[in-house]
Structure formats: structure tokens, C-alpha cells
Design a protein around this motif. Sequence first.
Motif, PDB file in Angstrom:
ATOM      1  N   VAL A  19       0.856  -1.178   0.000  1.00 32.42           N
ATOM      2  CA  VAL A  19       0.000   0.000   0.000  1.00 32.42           C
ATOM      3  C   VAL A  19       0.897   1.235   0.000  1.00 32.42           C
ATOM      4  CG1 VAL A  19      -0.189   0.067   2.517  1.00 32.42           C
ATOM      5  CG2 VAL A  19      -1.990   1.067   1.123  1.00 32.42           C
ATOM      6  N   SER A  20       0.438   2.305  -0.639  1.00 30.49           N
ATOM      7  CA  SER A  20       1.212   3.546  -0.619  1.00 30.49           C
ATOM      8  C   SER A  20       1.036   4.233   0.736  1.00 30.49           C
ATOM      9  CB  SER A  20       0.771   4.469  -1.764  1.00 30.49           C
ATOM     10  OG  SER A  20      -0.597   4.768  -1.652  1.00 30.49           O
ATOM     11  N   ASP A  21       2.030   4.955   1.166  1.00 33.78           N
ATOM     12  CA  ASP A  21       2.032   5.578   2.495  1.00 33.78           C
ATOM     13  C   ASP A  21       1.299   6.913   2.549  1.00 33.78           C
ATOM     14  OD1 ASP A  21       3.442   3.515   3.540  1.00 33.78           O
ATOM     15  OD2 ASP A  21       5.387   4.499   3.437  1.00 33.78           O
ATOM     16  N   ASP A  22       0.951   7.477   1.411  1.00 31.79           N
ATOM     17  CA  ASP A  22       0.408   8.835   1.394  1.00 31.79           C
ATOM     18  C   ASP A  22      -0.869   9.018   2.202  1.00 31.79           C
ATOM     19  OD1 ASP A  22       2.438   9.768  -0.144  1.00 31.79           O
ATOM     20  OD2 ASP A  22       1.364   9.623  -2.037  1.00 31.79           O
ATOM     21  N   MET A  23      -1.721   8.011   2.249  1.00 34.30           N
ATOM     22  CA  MET A  23      -3.016   8.178   2.892  1.00 34.30           C
ATOM     23  C   MET A  23      -3.136   7.442   4.230  1.00 34.30           C
ATOM     24  SD  MET A  23      -4.468  10.274   0.949  1.00 34.30           S
ATOM     25  CE  MET A  23      -6.130  10.281   1.535  1.00 34.30           C
TER      26      MET A  23
END
Length: 86
Positions: A19-23
Motif C-alpha cells: 500500500v502507498s504511504d500517502d493516505m
Amino acid sequence: MSTFNLRLPLDIPWSRRCVSDDMIDRRTGDSEAPYRWRSSLAIFDYEPPEEYQNYPGVIISYLKVVCSITGYQENRLFTIEGVVAV
């Protein structure tokens, strides 16, 4: 008329692979939150049980890619008009 009968599960037990860390809000309970407008990406996989594997010597698995594509917000002060509020 086809005689093909496939029993689909109601809920597929997906496993999250990345998963991307941005959210992600890493510290809950504080006043900080992730940026409001950032794109995100997550990848899940599912490998059916052995009785649903139809090809000998081959393992079939499924990938699910979930993404949200949004406009980019440079920082929290960036407003909708494109001006940095101070």
C-alpha cells in the motif's frame, strides 16, 4: 445453454501485499491527518484453495489493484484557488 457451473464465494479473503504511504494515518488520536488530496494505491492477492486449482503443476492466484487518482496538494496550506494561504 452452457453446463458450466461456477460456485463463486460471497466474500473473497484478500490479503494486502502493499500500500502507498500517502493516505495512512500512522498516529491516531492526534490532530494531524494525511494530506487531503493525494493519490493512493494498494495491491491485494488471493490464492484459491487446492480444490479450486484446475491446472496440475500451476498455481492460479488473483491480484486486485485499488487506486484513487486525485489532484495533487503540495501541502496543507495549498488552497483550491492555487494560492498559498498564510
